[in-house]
Write an enzyme that holds these catalytic residues in place. Structure first.
Site, PDB file in Angstrom:
ATOM      1  N   ARG A   1       0.845  -1.190   0.000  1.00 28.47           N
ATOM      2  CA  ARG A   1       0.000   0.000   0.000  1.00 28.47           C
ATOM      3  C   ARG A   1       0.879   1.239   0.000  1.00 28.47           C
ATOM      4  NH1 ARG A   1      -3.457  -2.775  -1.369  1.00 28.47           N
ATOM      5  NH2 ARG A   1      -5.546  -3.113  -0.500  1.00 28.47           N
TER       6      ARG A   1
ATOM      7  N   GLU B   1      -4.019   7.717  -5.037  1.00 26.99           N
ATOM      8  CA  GLU B   1      -4.252   6.988  -6.277  1.00 26.99           C
ATOM      9  C   GLU B   1      -5.530   7.464  -6.944  1.00 26.99           C
ATOM     10  OE1 GLU B   1      -4.103   2.781  -5.493  1.00 26.99           O
ATOM     11  OE2 GLU B   1      -1.987   2.841  -4.919  1.00 26.99           O
TER      12      GLU B   1
ATOM     13  N   HIS C   1      -1.363   0.169  -9.858  1.00 26.61           N
ATOM     14  CA  HIS C   1      -1.992  -0.722  -8.872  1.00 26.61           C
ATOM     15  C   HIS C   1      -2.652  -1.922  -9.574  1.00 26.61           C
ATOM     16  CE1 HIS C   1      -3.828  -0.708  -4.576  1.00 26.61           C
ATOM     17  NE2 HIS C   1      -3.634  -1.957  -5.004  1.00 26.61           N
TER      18      HIS C   1
END
Length: 322
Positions: free
Chosen positions: A238, A267, A286
């Protein structure tokens, strides 16, 4: 009358049909745009079930509007996008999708490690730009992987899966975790070491730990100074575990050699973010679990969790068991 469910992104039709068997469904249809906050706030008032992604912030303010909500089914392993404490106080079940993405994310992690070490993205861009004129002894030289020392921070399911992949590369395996994993040590020859020793000794440092209040800014400027000059940092866990400003400075100053990142503090990451200006940083949007088969399994498991809760059953993957 069937209970109502909100699905915050288009998912495969067979998965939607499974949910429709027990509920009336509203779906935010746009594939690549998160559901607008104002629409989420409007819909959360009337639904009993919420099928959401990491892109949705299910915070206390939103949950206070959720008068009928019984279950939040998060299509992810992590759930730091959800205020678990508030959900628990309101008696809302929260579920996730563990296990099904372990091997896929481990594949991506090792692919990112290799791409960063051998400068694959940089080399591809070099070729496509017409800069390849001749063979040269120092052209795009990278770091060896075979026989290197790898340090894994966080030996959970995905950490263990990555650790198994290191054996094919004859890597020396160090790890740091809240608890020692004796079975991993026996199976894979892993060595448990203190956090700072792992940073000092590893050629590759892999961040695999969950994001919590304890792991926020786990790696900062002082830690980069402990690392080898040829160290490569990989983060597929993360954003926020690694301080991005400090990482940028460490890379610019040559305190470490390179970084591979699939996750970021914010993000999607801004296109003018300083890290995107560095040639020794490989960045991905991601996509750790982004295989066709795994995303289908994740959606299916999230639907099962939601359906079980709507039916009044205890869902298999309950996060807030208390």
């Amino acid at each position: 009358m069937k209970p109502k469910v909100l699905i915050t992104r288009r998912i495969p039709e067979p998965i939607i049909d499974k949910i429709r068997e027990v509920a009336d469904v509203f779906i935010w249809e746009k594939e690549d745009i998160p559901i607008p906050r104002d629409l989420l706030e409007t819909k959360i008032v009337e639904v009993e079930g919420l099928f959401c992604l990491l892109t949705e912030s299910i915070d206390a303010q939103l949950l206070e509007k959720a008068k009928n909500l019984k279950v939040i089914s998060n299509m992810a392993v992590g759930y730091n996008n959800i205020d678990i404490e508030t959900a628990t106080k309101k008696g809302i079940l929260v579920t996730n999708t563990p296990d099904v993405l372990t091997e896929t994310t481990a594949d991506l992690t090792f692919a990112l490690l290799m791409a960063t070490a051998r400068r694959l993205v940089e080399a591809s861009d070099f070729l496509r730009a017409g800069q390849w004129q001749t063979w040269s002894p120092n052209l795009l030289t990278g770091q060896d992987i075979f026989g290197a020392t790898i340090g894994i921070i966080g030996m959970g399911r995905i950490g263990e899966a990555v650790a198994r992949r290191t054996k094919g590369f004859n890597m020396k395996l160090l790890y740091n975790n809240r608890n020692r994993k004796l079975e991993v040590e026996q199976e894979l020859g892993a060595t448990y070491v203190p956090f700072e020793e792992l940073l000092r000794e590893s050629d590759f440092i892999l961040v695999m730990t969950p994001y919590t209040t304890e792991t926020k800014n786990l790696i900062t400027a002082e830690h980069f100074k402990l690392m080898k000059k040829n160290a490569i940092l990989i983060n597929t866990a993360r954003g926020g575990i690694v301080n991005e400003s400090d990482l940028y400075e460490a890379l610019v100053k040559g305190e470490i050699w390179a970084a591979g990142l699939d996750v970021f503090e914010q993000e999607p990451i801004s296109t003018d973010h300083p890290l995107l200006t560095l040639p020794n940083v490989v960045t991905l949007p991601h996509i750790g679990s982004a295989s066709i088969a795994t995303r289908m399994k994740m959606a299916d498991l999230a639907a099962d969790n939601l359906v079980q809760a709507i039916r009044g059953e205890m869902p298999l993957n309950l996060v807030n068991k208390q």
